[in-house]
Design a protein around this motif. Sequence first.
Motif, short mmCIF file in Angstrom:
data_model
loop_
_atom_site.label_atom_id
_atom_site.label_comp_id
_atom_site.label_asym_id
_atom_site.label_seq_id
_atom_site.Cartn_x
_atom_site.Cartn_y
_atom_site.Cartn_z
N PRO A 132 -11.84 3.25 -5.37
CA PRO A 132 -12.61 4.70 -5.85
C PRO A 132 -12.58 5.52 -4.49
CG PRO A 132 -14.24 3.21 -5.20
CD PRO A 132 -13.26 2.26 -5.09
N MET A 133 -11.16 5.98 -4.33
CA MET A 133 -10.85 6.65 -2.82
C MET A 133 -11.17 8.28 -3.05
SD MET A 133 -7.26 4.91 -2.37
CE MET A 133 -6.52 5.06 -4.14
N ALA A 134 -12.13 8.22 -2.27
CA ALA A 134 -12.17 9.95 -1.93
C ALA A 134 -11.01 10.53 -1.72
CB ALA A 134 -13.46 10.21 -1.02
N PRO A 165 -7.78 10.73 -3.12
CA PRO A 165 -6.80 10.18 -4.11
C PRO A 165 -7.10 10.13 -5.36
CG PRO A 165 -6.50 9.14 -1.90
CD PRO A 165 -7.84 9.93 -1.93
N PHE A 218 -19.00 5.21 -5.47
CA PHE A 218 -19.41 6.09 -4.38
C PHE A 218 -19.36 5.59 -3.07
CE2 PHE A 218 -21.59 6.97 -8.37
CZ PHE A 218 -21.31 8.48 -8.64
N SER A 224 -20.48 1.39 -2.18
CA SER A 224 -19.66 0.76 -0.93
C SER A 224 -20.71 1.43 0.15
CB SER A 224 -18.21 1.38 -0.89
OG SER A 224 -17.28 0.97 -2.01
N PHE A 225 -20.68 0.75 1.31
CA PHE A 225 -21.13 1.30 2.59
C PHE A 225 -22.60 1.40 2.37
CE2 PHE A 225 -16.71 2.99 1.97
CZ PHE A 225 -16.05 2.03 2.78
N GLN A 241 -14.14 -6.76 1.18
CA GLN A 241 -13.16 -5.94 1.64
C GLN A 241 -13.12 -6.29 3.07
OE1 GLN A 241 -14.67 -2.27 3.03
NE2 GLN A 241 -12.77 -1.13 2.35
N GLY A 251 -8.43 3.30 4.91
CA GLY A 251 -9.77 3.95 4.82
C GLY A 251 -10.81 3.22 5.57
N HIS A 252 -12.03 3.45 5.26
CA HIS A 252 -13.23 2.93 6.03
C HIS A 252 -13.24 1.44 5.35
CE1 HIS A 252 -13.53 7.19 6.45
NE2 HIS A 252 -14.39 6.97 7.60
N GLY A 287 -8.51 -5.21 0.06
CA GLY A 287 -7.73 -5.21 1.46
C GLY A 287 -6.43 -5.99 1.50
N GLY A 288 -5.35 -5.36 1.59
CA GLY A 288 -4.05 -6.06 2.01
C GLY A 288 -3.44 -6.47 0.61
N ILE A 289 -3.54 -6.06 -0.45
CA ILE A 289 -2.83 -6.27 -1.79
C ILE A 289 -2.09 -4.95 -2.17
CG2 ILE A 289 -3.13 -6.79 -4.01
CD1 ILE A 289 -6.08 -8.11 -2.75
N ILE A 309 -7.48 -2.29 -5.40
CA ILE A 309 -6.26 -1.94 -4.60
C ILE A 309 -6.39 -0.47 -4.16
CG2 ILE A 309 -3.61 -1.50 -4.69
CD1 ILE A 309 -3.62 -4.10 -6.54
N GLY A 310 -6.21 -0.32 -2.86
CA GLY A 310 -6.29 1.37 -2.57
C GLY A 310 -5.04 2.01 -2.18
N ARG A 339 -5.09 7.92 5.77
CA ARG A 339 -5.90 6.82 5.54
C ARG A 339 -4.73 5.68 4.84
NH1 ARG A 339 -10.09 10.63 5.74
NH2 ARG A 339 -10.91 10.15 7.96
#
Length: 322
Positions: free
Chosen positions: A19-21, A23, A70, A95-96, A137, A143-144, A171-173, A192-193, A284
């Motif tokens: 859920p990339m802020a 993109p 979010f 997240s976060f 992650q 990104g973050h 992360g990394g895929i 996947i981001g 990012r």
Amino acid sequence: MHTRLCDLLGITHPIVNAPMAGPAKADLAAAVSEAGGLGLIGGSSGDPEWLRQQIKATRERTSRPFGVGFISSFPGLDGLVAVAIEEGVAVIAHSFADPTPYVPAAHAAGILVLAQVQTVAQAVQAAAAGVDAIAAQGVEAGGHTGTSSATLPLVPAVIDAVGDIPVIAAGGIADGRGLAAVLILGAEGAWIGTRFAVSRESAGSEWGKARVVAAGTDDTVLTKVYDLISGSPFPAGIADHVLQNRYTRTWHGREAELLQERTAWRARLEQASQQGDAELAAVRAGNVAGLIDAVEPAGDILRRIIAEAEAILRRRPAEVLG
Ligand SMILES: Cc1cc2nc3c(=O)[nH]c(=O)nc-3n(C[C@H](O)[C@H](O)[C@H](O)COP(=O)(O)O)c2cc1C
């Protein structure tokens, strides 16, 4: 290919777009859901009315399940979550921040809750909160992301810690090799981001996408030099995985000095983003930048990852075991 995540989310393929802020707006979420994955809107890019429009636009493009994710440490979360619940999305991801306060209301509305975590301790907390799946992650994520563990050791450690709750690797895929690898680790899917940020439906800038296509595996840095200027409220232990550029090479490691010039840099970085100056502005991306060669439709990316992973999972055991 079918995993417990497919059953849980009602999807065909065990792939979730992050859920990339920026993109991940309606176009990307709808394209991923239409291709059989779970599309997630990056819900922290606007106000509640903006989010309502994004959800409606996604629903116009797909009748399949999709959700909203979010940055849950940001202010204004309650109003955004209320819109996601009112609109009845299939999934809400946090997240976060600790997701605990947000699980009961979502579940009461029949909405599944995902939590993205960076440590085993956060995974245990999310499991205790009753989330339906956990995305683990690693530091290689774009990104973050956290600063302590990579995806390879984090995913099995989280699986061991949270019992039956499905774990998604983040992360990394970026290709079928990565998906096959995390399925072998015991993950039920991939989150996947960077690969989807460089898709045709991504709302990210075209100059940013071109930069990621041109970048190699060694061209990223995990840094705070952008957050220090923007003041974005990410929690301790979270850094920002971006492409190296003139700005990061100048200031990474000189954060105290940079803070002295914060006001000037804030204006300069905003202007650089507007002008597409990638030597100053943040792009990012994680280490998978080195695996991405083209901007392609998200559905094509998803289908290729699935086909490659299936082929590998059939071929490789026989090669290795004889
Ligand atoms: C451009 C970009 C923006 C991101 N924005 C968010 C965000 O708003 N919220 C979030 O939870 N994660 C965000 N992430 C991190 C992703 O959720 C995810 O963990 C990461 O992209 C996975 O690693 P990968 O980039 O190697 O696929 C972002 C990642 C990228 C590349």
